[in-house]
Design a protein around this motif. Structure first.
Motif, PDB file in Angstrom:
ATOM      1  N   PHE A 184       0.944  -0.795  -0.003  1.00  0.00           N
ATOM      2  CA  PHE A 184       0.233   0.245   0.142  1.00  0.00           C
ATOM      3  C   PHE A 184       0.883   1.201  -0.024  1.00  0.00           C
ATOM      4  O   PHE A 184       2.237   1.255   0.738  1.00  0.00           O
ATOM      5  CB  PHE A 184      -0.559  -0.236   1.259  1.00  0.00           C
ATOM      6  CG  PHE A 184      -1.939  -0.806   1.267  1.00  0.00           C
ATOM      7  CD1 PHE A 184      -3.279  -1.246   0.947  1.00  0.00           C
ATOM      8  CD2 PHE A 184      -1.564  -1.730   1.901  1.00  0.00           C
ATOM      9  CE1 PHE A 184      -3.727  -2.134   0.992  1.00  0.00           C
ATOM     10  CE2 PHE A 184      -2.168  -3.323   2.324  1.00  0.00           C
ATOM     11  CZ  PHE A 184      -3.606  -2.984   1.543  1.00  0.00           C
ATOM     12  N   THR A 185       0.548   1.944  -0.569  1.00  0.00           N
ATOM     13  CA  THR A 185       0.886   3.943  -0.420  1.00  0.00           C
ATOM     14  C   THR A 185       0.002   4.075   0.391  1.00  0.00           C
ATOM     15  O   THR A 185      -1.346   4.278   0.630  1.00  0.00           O
ATOM     16  CB  THR A 185       1.299   4.100  -2.227  1.00  0.00           C
ATOM     17  OG1 THR A 185       1.743   3.599  -2.833  1.00  0.00           O
ATOM     18  CG2 THR A 185       1.235   5.828  -1.637  1.00  0.00           C
ATOM     19  N   VAL A 186       0.215   5.271   1.808  1.00  0.00           N
ATOM     20  CA  VAL A 186      -0.005   5.532   2.642  1.00  0.00           C
ATOM     21  C   VAL A 186       0.110   7.212   1.665  1.00  0.00           C
ATOM     22  O   VAL A 186       1.129   7.438   1.553  1.00  0.00           O
ATOM     23  CB  VAL A 186       0.350   5.543   4.392  1.00  0.00           C
ATOM     24  CG1 VAL A 186       0.669   6.610   5.369  1.00  0.00           C
ATOM     25  CG2 VAL A 186       0.991   4.325   3.982  1.00  0.00           C
ATOM     26  N   THR A 187      -1.407   7.429   2.350  1.00  0.00           N
ATOM     27  CA  THR A 187      -1.365   9.420   2.091  1.00  0.00           C
ATOM     28  C   THR A 187      -2.079  10.099   3.117  1.00  0.00           C
ATOM     29  O   THR A 187      -2.004   9.643   4.438  1.00  0.00           O
ATOM     30  CB  THR A 187      -2.241   9.675   0.974  1.00  0.00           C
ATOM     31  OG1 THR A 187      -3.858   9.554   1.293  1.00  0.00           O
ATOM     32  CG2 THR A 187      -1.614   8.652  -0.558  1.00  0.00           C
ATOM     33  N   ARG A 188      -1.337  11.523   3.240  1.00  0.00           N
ATOM     34  CA  ARG A 188      -1.441  12.110   4.221  1.00  0.00           C
ATOM     35  C   ARG A 188      -1.833  13.531   3.334  1.00  0.00           C
ATOM     36  O   ARG A 188      -1.437  14.076   3.061  1.00  0.00           O
ATOM     37  CB  ARG A 188      -0.844  12.746   5.321  1.00  0.00           C
ATOM     38  CG  ARG A 188      -1.388  13.876   6.777  1.00  0.00           C
ATOM     39  CD  ARG A 188      -0.317  13.701   7.352  1.00  0.00           C
ATOM     40  NE  ARG A 188       0.267  12.703   8.199  1.00  0.00           N
ATOM     41  CZ  ARG A 188       1.430  12.939   8.514  1.00  0.00           C
ATOM     42  NH1 ARG A 188       2.337  13.573   8.398  1.00  0.00           N
ATOM     43  NH2 ARG A 188       1.974  12.147   9.551  1.00  0.00           N
ATOM     44  N   ASP A 189      -3.384  13.999   3.788  1.00  0.00           N
ATOM     45  CA  ASP A 189      -4.216  15.432   3.250  1.00  0.00           C
ATOM     46  C   ASP A 189      -3.387  15.255   1.682  1.00  0.00           C
ATOM     47  O   ASP A 189      -3.507  16.273   0.930  1.00  0.00           O
ATOM     48  CB  ASP A 189      -3.010  16.248   4.315  1.00  0.00           C
ATOM     49  CG  ASP A 189      -3.164  16.716   4.969  1.00  0.00           C
ATOM     50  OD1 ASP A 189      -4.738  16.671   5.493  1.00  0.00           O
ATOM     51  OD2 ASP A 189      -1.916  16.605   5.785  1.00  0.00           O
TER      52      ASP A 189
END
Length: 89
Positions: A29-34
Protein backbone atom coordinates in the motif's frame (compact mmCIF):
# COMPACT_ATOMS: atom_id res chain seq x y z
CA UNK A 1 -0.05 7.30 -10.05
CA UNK A 2 1.29 4.41 -8.01
CA UNK A 3 0.77 0.77 -8.97
CA UNK A 4 -0.27 -0.17 -5.45
CA UNK A 5 -3.49 0.95 -3.78
CA UNK A 6 -3.45 4.12 -1.73
CA UNK A 7 -4.75 4.23 1.82
CA UNK A 8 -5.15 7.27 3.98
CA UNK A 9 -3.56 7.64 7.37
CA UNK A 10 -7.05 7.46 8.85
CA UNK A 11 -7.80 4.18 7.01
CA UNK A 12 -4.54 2.77 8.32
CA UNK A 13 -5.53 3.67 11.86
CA UNK A 14 -9.14 2.51 11.62
CA UNK A 15 -8.58 -0.65 9.57
CA UNK A 16 -5.13 -1.63 10.81
CA UNK A 17 -5.90 -5.34 11.36
CA UNK A 18 -7.41 -5.74 7.90
CA UNK A 19 -4.54 -3.85 6.27
CA UNK A 20 -1.84 -5.71 8.22
CA UNK A 21 -3.43 -9.03 7.27
CA UNK A 22 -3.28 -7.95 3.61
CA UNK A 23 0.38 -6.95 3.98
CA UNK A 24 1.13 -10.31 5.59
CA UNK A 25 -0.41 -11.96 2.53
CA UNK A 26 1.92 -9.99 0.24
CA UNK A 27 -0.08 -6.87 -0.65
CA UNK A 28 1.54 -3.41 -0.65
CA UNK A 29 0.00 0.00 0.00
CA UNK A 30 0.95 3.65 -0.44
CA UNK A 31 0.01 5.68 2.63
CA UNK A 32 -1.28 9.22 2.11
CA UNK A 33 -1.86 12.19 4.41
CA UNK A 34 -3.83 15.21 3.23
CA UNK A 35 -3.75 13.80 -0.31
CA UNK A 36 0.06 13.52 -0.41
CA UNK A 37 1.93 10.24 -0.56
CA UNK A 38 4.05 9.90 2.58
CA UNK A 39 5.18 6.29 2.61
CA UNK A 40 4.82 2.71 1.54
CA UNK A 41 3.62 -0.23 3.56
CA UNK A 42 5.23 -3.33 2.07
CA UNK A 43 5.70 -6.92 3.24
CA UNK A 44 9.13 -7.96 4.42
CA UNK A 45 11.05 -10.30 2.18
CA UNK A 46 11.26 -13.72 3.69
CA UNK A 47 14.70 -15.27 3.67
CA UNK A 48 14.92 -18.88 2.76
CA UNK A 49 16.66 -20.96 5.38
CA UNK A 50 17.29 -24.13 3.40
CA UNK A 51 19.44 -24.37 0.30
CA UNK A 52 19.58 -27.73 -1.42
CA UNK A 53 22.92 -29.38 -2.07
CA UNK A 54 22.41 -29.06 -5.83
CA UNK A 55 21.65 -25.33 -5.54
CA UNK A 56 24.67 -24.76 -3.30
CA UNK A 57 26.89 -26.61 -5.78
CA UNK A 58 25.58 -24.53 -8.67
CA UNK A 59 26.16 -21.27 -6.75
CA UNK A 60 29.66 -22.38 -5.75
CA UNK A 61 30.64 -23.07 -9.35
CA UNK A 62 29.96 -19.47 -10.35
CA UNK A 63 31.63 -17.94 -7.28
CA UNK A 64 34.88 -16.06 -7.88
CA UNK A 65 38.17 -17.72 -6.95
CA UNK A 66 39.60 -16.68 -3.62
CA UNK A 67 43.25 -15.77 -3.31
CA UNK A 68 44.39 -17.21 0.01
CA UNK A 69 47.33 -14.78 0.13
CA UNK A 70 45.07 -11.75 -0.46
CA UNK A 71 42.58 -13.05 2.12
CA UNK A 72 45.34 -13.48 4.70
CA UNK A 73 46.74 -10.01 3.92
CA UNK A 74 43.27 -8.50 4.45
CA UNK A 75 42.95 -10.29 7.78
CA UNK A 76 46.40 -9.14 8.91
CA UNK A 77 45.63 -5.55 7.88
CA UNK A 78 42.46 -5.41 9.96
CA UNK A 79 43.67 -7.31 13.01
CA UNK A 80 45.06 -5.48 16.02
CA UNK A 81 48.22 -7.44 16.70
CA UNK A 82 48.85 -5.50 19.91
CA UNK A 83 45.54 -6.30 21.53
CA UNK A 84 45.67 -7.09 25.21
CA UNK A 85 45.12 -10.71 26.11
CA UNK A 86 42.06 -10.74 28.41
CA UNK A 87 43.28 -14.01 29.92
CA UNK A 88 46.84 -12.89 30.67
CA UNK A 89 47.54 -12.71 34.37
Amino acid sequence: MSAQPEITQRDLRNRSKEIMDAVQQGKSFTVTRDGHQIGELIPLRRRRRFVSRAEFTAMSRSAPDISIDAFRADQDATTDHNADDPYAR
